[in-house]
Write a protein that holds these residues in place. Structure first.
Motif, PDB file in Angstrom:
ATOM      1  N   THR A   5      86.681  49.255  20.039  1.00  0.00           N
ATOM      2  CA  THR A   5      85.257  48.899  20.074  1.00  0.00           C
ATOM      3  C   THR A   5      84.499  49.534  18.905  1.00  0.00           C
ATOM      4  OG1 THR A   5      84.719  50.798  21.454  1.00  0.00           O
ATOM      5  CG2 THR A   5      85.267  48.770  22.601  1.00  0.00           C
ATOM      6  N   GLU A   6      83.309  48.992  18.660  1.00  0.00           N
ATOM      7  CA  GLU A   6      82.462  49.579  17.615  1.00  0.00           C
ATOM      8  C   GLU A   6      81.825  50.862  18.119  1.00  0.00           C
ATOM      9  OE1 GLU A   6      79.532  46.759  16.146  1.00  0.00           O
ATOM     10  OE2 GLU A   6      81.215  45.511  15.448  1.00  0.00           O
ATOM     11  N   LYS A   7      81.341  50.819  19.368  1.00  0.00           N
ATOM     12  CA  LYS A   7      80.605  51.973  19.911  1.00  0.00           C
ATOM     13  C   LYS A   7      81.555  52.893  20.665  1.00  0.00           C
ATOM     14  CE  LYS A   7      76.452  49.241  20.563  1.00  0.00           C
ATOM     15  NZ  LYS A   7      75.658  48.554  21.551  1.00  0.00           N
ATOM     16  N   PRO A   8      81.281  54.201  20.653  1.00  0.00           N
ATOM     17  CA  PRO A   8      82.123  55.132  21.407  1.00  0.00           C
ATOM     18  C   PRO A   8      81.901  55.007  22.922  1.00  0.00           C
ATOM     19  CG  PRO A   8      80.325  56.300  20.320  1.00  0.00           C
ATOM     20  CD  PRO A   8      80.202  54.874  19.920  1.00  0.00           C
ATOM     21  N   PHE A   9      82.883  55.424  23.702  1.00  0.00           N
ATOM     22  CA  PHE A   9      82.782  55.334  25.167  1.00  0.00           C
ATOM     23  C   PHE A   9      83.606  56.452  25.789  1.00  0.00           C
ATOM     24  CE2 PHE A   9      86.308  52.777  23.595  1.00  0.00           C
ATOM     25  CZ  PHE A   9      87.364  53.384  24.258  1.00  0.00           C
ATOM     26  N   GLU A  10      83.354  56.700  27.077  1.00  0.00           N
ATOM     27  CA  GLU A  10      84.233  57.548  27.881  1.00  0.00           C
ATOM     28  C   GLU A  10      85.129  56.606  28.687  1.00  0.00           C
ATOM     29  OE1 GLU A  10      84.502  60.720  27.658  1.00  0.00           O
ATOM     30  OE2 GLU A  10      82.837  60.852  26.229  1.00  0.00           O
ATOM     31  N   VAL A  11      86.372  56.981  28.915  1.00  0.00           N
ATOM     32  CA  VAL A  11      87.285  56.111  29.660  1.00  0.00           C
ATOM     33  C   VAL A  11      86.723  55.801  31.050  1.00  0.00           C
ATOM     34  CG1 VAL A  11      89.585  55.970  30.697  1.00  0.00           C
ATOM     35  CG2 VAL A  11      89.334  56.752  28.343  1.00  0.00           C
ATOM     36  N   GLU A  66      90.295  55.502  16.593  1.00  0.00           N
ATOM     37  CA  GLU A  66      88.991  55.813  17.210  1.00  0.00           C
ATOM     38  C   GLU A  66      88.539  54.703  18.156  1.00  0.00           C
ATOM     39  OE1 GLU A  66      85.317  58.112  15.195  1.00  0.00           O
ATOM     40  OE2 GLU A  66      86.166  56.441  14.078  1.00  0.00           O
ATOM     41  N   ASN A  67      87.838  55.047  19.207  1.00  0.00           N
ATOM     42  CA  ASN A  67      87.209  54.076  20.114  1.00  0.00           C
ATOM     43  C   ASN A  67      88.160  52.977  20.576  1.00  0.00           C
ATOM     44  OD1 ASN A  67      84.937  55.545  19.493  1.00  0.00           O
ATOM     45  ND2 ASN A  67      84.142  54.011  18.061  1.00  0.00           N
ATOM     46  N   ALA A  68      89.294  53.350  21.129  1.00  0.00           N
ATOM     47  CA  ALA A  68      90.243  52.320  21.575  1.00  0.00           C
ATOM     48  C   ALA A  68      90.848  52.689  22.928  1.00  0.00           C
ATOM     49  CB  ALA A  68      91.345  52.136  20.540  1.00  0.00           C
ATOM     50  N   ILE A  69      91.154  51.642  23.710  1.00  0.00           N
ATOM     51  CA  ILE A  69      91.828  51.863  24.995  1.00  0.00           C
ATOM     52  C   ILE A  69      92.998  50.903  25.134  1.00  0.00           C
ATOM     53  CG2 ILE A  69      90.031  52.786  26.534  1.00  0.00           C
ATOM     54  CD1 ILE A  69      89.677  49.744  27.392  1.00  0.00           C
TER      55      ILE A  69
END
Ligand SMILES: NC(=O)c1ccc[n+]([C@@H]2O[C@H](COP(=O)([O-])OP(=O)(O)OC[C@H]3O[C@@H](n4cnc5c(N)ncnc54)[C@H](OP(=O)(O)O)[C@@H]3O)[C@@H](O)[C@H]2O)c1
Length: 340
Positions: free
Chosen positions: A250-256, A304-307
């Motif tokens: 994703t472009e934006k950061p996140f918490e799982v 970065e920023n991947a799940i």
């Protein structure tokens, strides 16, 4: 008085058609009558629907006169021939085949993702490929909140995706193997029992299979052409239920945990993610169910920023029959059951 509609299911005796009859039987859609169409050889066969005997009729152009909504599940060739004839007779077509999916004038719809695209329909609405549908149901909420930049998808697709012939071939080969007999392959180019085939649809000049290109092209049309996506599609010896491994950046950061919460709260999705208790989506458990099941959600530490995510759904229901019935419901609710 509530408006009621005359429906047809074309290819009514096939794998998807059978699922469709079952879903329509239990649905609360305002169905005034149901006409079942199939090839000439199947005309005259009797099928029970809502406790009444229905006789299958041949899918000739005239058979669409007086009908409001035709759900086509008879393959691309049949659809190319019959759909314009149905539209000429004032009948809106929802087509399960690949015939109209990429035509810009025909909406390609997953109701949870782009129901608004129905507004401009010209009589034919296309139902996307089964593997695309379940992936996009899972991607949509993530895209809305964190902007999906890139997806790497690998599929593990059930043999019922090749029609009843695929299921029969898997069963026959499995039986032959247990008896020590020679296995015959006709639907697939190689043995499918106890095997995995990295081959769905025909190969193209760029080295991708047709199924892989469908996932790529349909994602651009339905969700967002800016998403970079690559795909490997694989047939596995499972009767029903497609599984997918999704790597999403994703472009934006996140918490799982934010992604897990989002999945649990989004329409059409069930989160099954307790790996310590052996709870994660399984094809055999999703068969016969409506939702898209997701689990094994974990951070991809390599970038970065991947799940990574495991995504499973019944290819005959959400992947085909259920999605078309949901499209029919949207058309009715939005008063769009008309051909201009
Ligand atoms: N299976 C899936 O997971 C899936 C998912 C999404 C979309 N789809 C699409 O849905 C369509 C049907 O798939 P399926 O798995 O149900 O295939 P299927 O089990 O082979 O059934 C197709 C049915 O349509 C009949 N048919 C063929 N030509 C026809 C015509 N001109 N008019 C009326 N009926 C005709 C067939 O008759 P005969 O058996 O005599 O040929 C059969 O009864 C295909 O376009 C497929 O790509 C399938």
């Amino acid at each position: 008085m509530m408006k009621t509609y005359a429906f047809a299911v074309v290819g009514a005796l096939g794998n998807v058609g059978t699922e469709m009859r079952g879903i329509l039987e239990k649905s609360d859609l305002p169905i005034e009558k149901l006409v079942l169409m199939d090839v000439a050889g199947n005309a005259g066969k009797k099928v029970s629907w809502r406790d009444q005997e229905h006789t299958v009729v041949e899918s000739k152009p005239e058979a669409f006169s007086g009908l409001d909504i035709a759900i086509m599940s008879a393959g691309a060739e049949a659809s190319l021939q019959l759909s314009p004839e149905a539209v000429k007779r004032g009948c809106v077509v929802i087509d399960n085949s690949s015939a109209f999916r990429m035509a810009p004038e025909h909406p390609l719809v997953v109701p949870e993702v782009n129901a608004d695209a129905l507004a401009d329909h010209q009589g034919i609405i296309a139902n996307p490929n089964c593997s695309t549908i379940q992936m996009l149901v899972a991607l949509k909420p993530i895209h809305d909140k964190f902007r999906v930049k890139r997806v790497v998808v690998s599929t593990y697709q059930a043999v019922s995706g090749s029609g009843q012939g695929g299921v029969d071939e898997l069963l026959k080969q499995t039986l032959a193997c247990t008896k020590g007999e020679k296995m015959q392959s006709s639907v697939y180019p190689h043995q499918i029992a106890f095997n995995v085939l990295p081959h769905i649809d025909t190969f193209q000049e760029n080295g991708y299979s047709g199924e892989e290109m469908k996932m790529i092209n349909e994602t651009a049309k339905i969700l967002d052409p800016n998403i970079r996506i690559t795909s490997t599609t694989v047939r596995v010896p499972v009767a029903t239920g497609h599984s997918e491994s999704l790597n999403i950046e994703t472009e934006k950061p996140f918490e799982v945990d934010q992604i897990k919460k989002l999945m649990a709260e989004s329409p059409g999705i069930v989160l099954e993610d307790e790996p310590d208790k052996n709870i994660y989506p399984l094809a055999v458990k999703t068969a016969g169910k409506d939702a898209v099941y997701v689990g094994r959600i974990r951070r991809d530490f390599s970038t970065e920023n991947a799940i990574n995510m495991w995504c499973v759904s019944d290819n005959l229901r959400k992947g085909a029959a259920l999605n078309t019935v949901q499209i029919a419901r949207e058309l009715i609710n939005r008063d769009l059951v008309r051909v201009e």
